[in-house]
Design an enzyme around this catalytic site. Structure first.
Site, PDB file in Angstrom:
ATOM      1  CG  ASP A 179      -3.253   8.552  -0.284  1.00  0.00           C
ATOM      2  OD1 ASP A 179      -2.408   9.441  -0.528  1.00  0.00           O
ATOM      3  OD2 ASP A 179      -3.107   7.360  -0.627  1.00  0.00           O
ATOM      4  N   GLY A 180      -4.306  11.230  -1.779  1.00  0.00           N
ATOM      5  CA  GLY A 180      -4.641  11.540  -3.169  1.00  0.00           C
ATOM      6  C   GLY A 180      -4.485  13.005  -3.543  1.00  0.00           C
ATOM      7  NE  ARG A 203      -2.870   9.029  -6.015  1.00  0.00           N
ATOM      8  CZ  ARG A 203      -3.322   8.055  -5.246  1.00  0.00           C
ATOM      9  NH1 ARG A 203      -4.032   7.076  -5.780  1.00  0.00           N
ATOM     10  NH2 ARG A 203      -3.074   8.059  -3.956  1.00  0.00           N
ATOM     11  CG  HIS A 214      -0.013  18.488  -0.152  1.00  0.00           C
ATOM     12  ND1 HIS A 214      -0.428  17.180  -0.022  1.00  0.00           N
ATOM     13  CD2 HIS A 214       1.254  18.425  -0.661  1.00  0.00           C
ATOM     14  CE1 HIS A 214       0.542  16.372  -0.433  1.00  0.00           C
ATOM     15  NE2 HIS A 214       1.565  17.097  -0.833  1.00  0.00           N
ATOM     16  CD  GLU A 269       6.292   4.720   7.346  1.00  0.00           C
ATOM     17  OE1 GLU A 269       5.362   5.528   7.597  1.00  0.00           O
ATOM     18  OE2 GLU A 269       6.665   3.838   8.147  1.00  0.00           O
ATOM     19  NE  ARG A 324       4.866  11.628   0.269  1.00  0.00           N
ATOM     20  CZ  ARG A 324       3.596  11.791  -0.054  1.00  0.00           C
ATOM     21  NH1 ARG A 324       3.154  12.977  -0.417  1.00  0.00           N
ATOM     22  NH2 ARG A 324       2.763  10.778  -0.009  1.00  0.00           N
ATOM     23  CG  LEU A 348     -14.016  17.397  16.593  1.00  0.00           C
ATOM     24  CD1 LEU A 348     -14.676  16.024  16.463  1.00  0.00           C
ATOM     25  CD2 LEU A 348     -14.004  18.092  15.237  1.00  0.00           C
ATOM     26  NE  ARG A 385      -4.655   5.084   1.610  1.00  0.00           N
ATOM     27  CZ  ARG A 385      -3.403   4.813   1.874  1.00  0.00           C
ATOM     28  NH1 ARG A 385      -3.111   3.918   2.793  1.00  0.00           N
ATOM     29  NH2 ARG A 385      -2.422   5.425   1.243  1.00  0.00           N
ATOM     30  CB  SER A 404      -0.237   3.821   4.659  1.00  0.00           C
ATOM     31  OG  SER A 404      -0.500   3.462   3.324  1.00  0.00           O
ATOM     32  CD  GLU A 416     -17.467  -2.465  10.379  1.00  0.00           C
ATOM     33  OE1 GLU A 416     -17.366  -2.729   9.166  1.00  0.00           O
ATOM     34  OE2 GLU A 416     -17.637  -3.333  11.261  1.00  0.00           O
TER      35      GLU A 416
HETATM   36  C1  IPE Z   1      -0.491   7.763   3.864  1.00  0.00           C
HETATM   37  O1  IPE Z   1      -0.450   8.206   2.536  1.00  0.00           O
HETATM   38  C2  IPE Z   1      -0.034   8.835   4.787  1.00  0.00           C
HETATM   39  C3  IPE Z   1      -0.895  10.009   4.848  1.00  0.00           C
HETATM   40  C4  IPE Z   1      -2.056  10.155   4.283  1.00  0.00           C
HETATM   41  C5  IPE Z   1      -0.381  11.091   5.645  1.00  0.00           C
HETATM   42  P1  IPE Z   1       0.804   7.850   1.595  1.00  0.00           P
HETATM   43  O2  IPE Z   1       0.474   8.388   0.256  1.00  0.00           O
HETATM   44  O3  IPE Z   1       2.045   8.303   2.235  1.00  0.00           O
HETATM   45  O4  IPE Z   1       0.766   6.259   1.638  1.00  0.00           O
HETATM   46  P2  IPE Z   1       1.296   5.182   0.601  1.00  0.00           P
HETATM   47  O5  IPE Z   1       2.722   5.528   0.293  1.00  0.00           O
HETATM   48  O6  IPE Z   1       0.426   5.269  -0.605  1.00  0.00           O
HETATM   49  O7  IPE Z   1       1.131   3.866   1.314  1.00  0.00           O
HETATM   50  C1  IPE Z   2      -1.772  12.611   0.925  1.00  0.00           C
HETATM   51  O1  IPE Z   2      -1.682  12.873  -0.444  1.00  0.00           O
HETATM   52  C2  IPE Z   2      -1.054  13.642   1.774  1.00  0.00           C
HETATM   53  C3  IPE Z   2       0.220  13.170   2.349  1.00  0.00           C
HETATM   54  C4  IPE Z   2       0.651  11.934   2.348  1.00  0.00           C
HETATM   55  C5  IPE Z   2       1.043  14.160   3.001  1.00  0.00           C
HETATM   56  P1  IPE Z   2      -0.418  12.383  -1.275  1.00  0.00           P
HETATM   57  O2  IPE Z   2       0.628  13.427  -1.241  1.00  0.00           O
HETATM   58  O3  IPE Z   2       0.019  11.032  -0.820  1.00  0.00           O
HETATM   59  O4  IPE Z   2      -1.044  12.298  -2.736  1.00  0.00           O
HETATM   60  P2  IPE Z   2      -0.892  11.100  -3.763  1.00  0.00           P
HETATM   61  O5  IPE Z   2      -1.235   9.849  -3.037  1.00  0.00           O
HETATM   62  O6  IPE Z   2       0.531  11.109  -4.228  1.00  0.00           O
HETATM   63  O7  IPE Z   2      -1.857  11.426  -4.854  1.00  0.00           O
HETATM   64 MG    MG Z   3      -0.515   9.145  -1.266  1.00  0.00          MG
END
Ligand code: IPE
Ligand code: IPE
Ligand code: MG
Length: 272
Positions: free
Chosen positions: A46-47, A50, A63, A93, A97, A157, A214, A222, A233
């Site tokens: 995630d992130g 950002r 990405h 979910e 987007r 793997l 995470r 999520s 853990e």
């Molecule tokens: C969780 O990240 C899903 C993936 C990393 C693929 P999201 O960014 O979609 O989750 P929320 O919306 O913050 O819970």
């Molecule tokens: C995780 O990064 C990748 C996917 C959920 C596909 P995000 O796209 O959720 O990035 P943030 O959380 O908005 O920064």
């Molecule tokens: Mg995210």
């Protein structure tokens, strides 16, 4: 009068050269205990958005950069002999987007699978996916199926990519299939126990994750691997996914090795 009042907090905040933060990648790696490594790591990547935002880049650039982190996780797992890695790439979910982001992500998935295929084969990586894949665009789905088939004989793997995945949907699908089998007389209500349910999950041939990572500072699951994470853990880090590389993984593994996994028992009874 000028004497410093040393509380636990000030003590903890002092820069201690022996803290892990100060160590080099080589020093961190040397601290790992091979017998205490997780067998299966799951990651909520995630992130990415950002990461891109302060750089004035589109979200897709985040990405794209995140793919480099995926490559590095695969390499480090192979080096350390960690046999299973499950990564959350796209949740059910995430279909909510903007269409443009979804189509860029699907394009990136195709790009990754087409360019990475031969390297995965060379590395001995078996790639599989979990999720409701029939929602994917047909060209992406073709690349996924091709990569799965071409790596099916490999086992250094086990890389599982969660795509169009939802933990609750996985349980719904398991219950449906189980009821079908019950209707056909293949099982009775008393046959249903934890191991039977496990056999109906998308992950039926994987052990439960030992460690869930995470990134990005969010401290939630999520809808990822709801059944499988029962005794995993959990490791949450503020590092954004594109910045999560070898060093961050080593820190997560060292933190994992410090944990006491009790599984509800008391420690003195663990060895008996
Ligand atoms: C969780 O990240 C899903 C993936 C990393 C693929 P999201 O960014 O979609 O989750 P929320 O919306 O913050 O819970
Ligand atoms: C995780 O990064 C990748 C996917 C959920 C596909 P995000 O796209 O959720 O990035 P943030 O959380 O908005 O920064
Ligand atoms: Mg995210």
């Amino acid at each position: 009068m000028n004497k410093e009042i040393v509380t636990n907090r000030t003590f903890m905040n002092r820069k201690d050269p022996s803290t892990l933060d100060q160590l080099s990648i080589e020093e961190l790696a040397a601290k790992l205990e091979p017998d205490l490594l997780p067998k299966h790591i799951a990651i909520i990547m995630d992130g990415n958005g950002r990461w891109a935002e302060p750089r004035n880049l589109p979200r897709i650039a985040g990405h794209r950069e995140g793919i480099k982190s995926v490559r590095e996780m695969i390499t480090v797992c192979l080096e350390l002999g960690i046999h299973a890695l499950t990564i959350y790439a796209f949740s059910q979910e995430n279909w909510n987007r903007p269409v443009q982001e979804i189509s860029s992500l699907m394009g990136l998935l195709e790009y990754y699978l087409s360019t990475e295929r031969s390297k995965l084969i060379e590395q001995g990586v078996r790639l599989r996916t979990i999720g409701r894949l029939d929602s994917l665009p047909s060209s992406a789905l073709q690349w996924v199926r091709a990569a799965e088939q071409e790596t099916a004989h490999l086992d250094k793997l086990h890389l599982t990519i969660a795509l169009s995945y939802s933990g609750r949907t996985e349980l719904v699908d398991a219950v449906r299939e189980l009821l079908h089998d019950a209707q056909e007389g293949k099982l009775q209500p008393d046959d249903v126990d934890e191991s039977r349910i496990q056999r109906y999950l998308y992950t039926h041939d994987l052990p439960d994750p030992d460690l869930l990572i995470r990134t990005s500072g969010e401290t939630r699951i999520s809808n990822f691997l709801l059944w499988q994470l029962a005794y995993t853990e959990l490791y949450f880090t503020p590092t954004l996914w594109p910045d999560f590389r070898r060093r961050e993984l080593l820190l997560a593994l060292l933190e994992y090795q410090r944990r006491e996994r009790r599984f509800g028992r008391v420690l003195s009874a663990m060895s008996s």
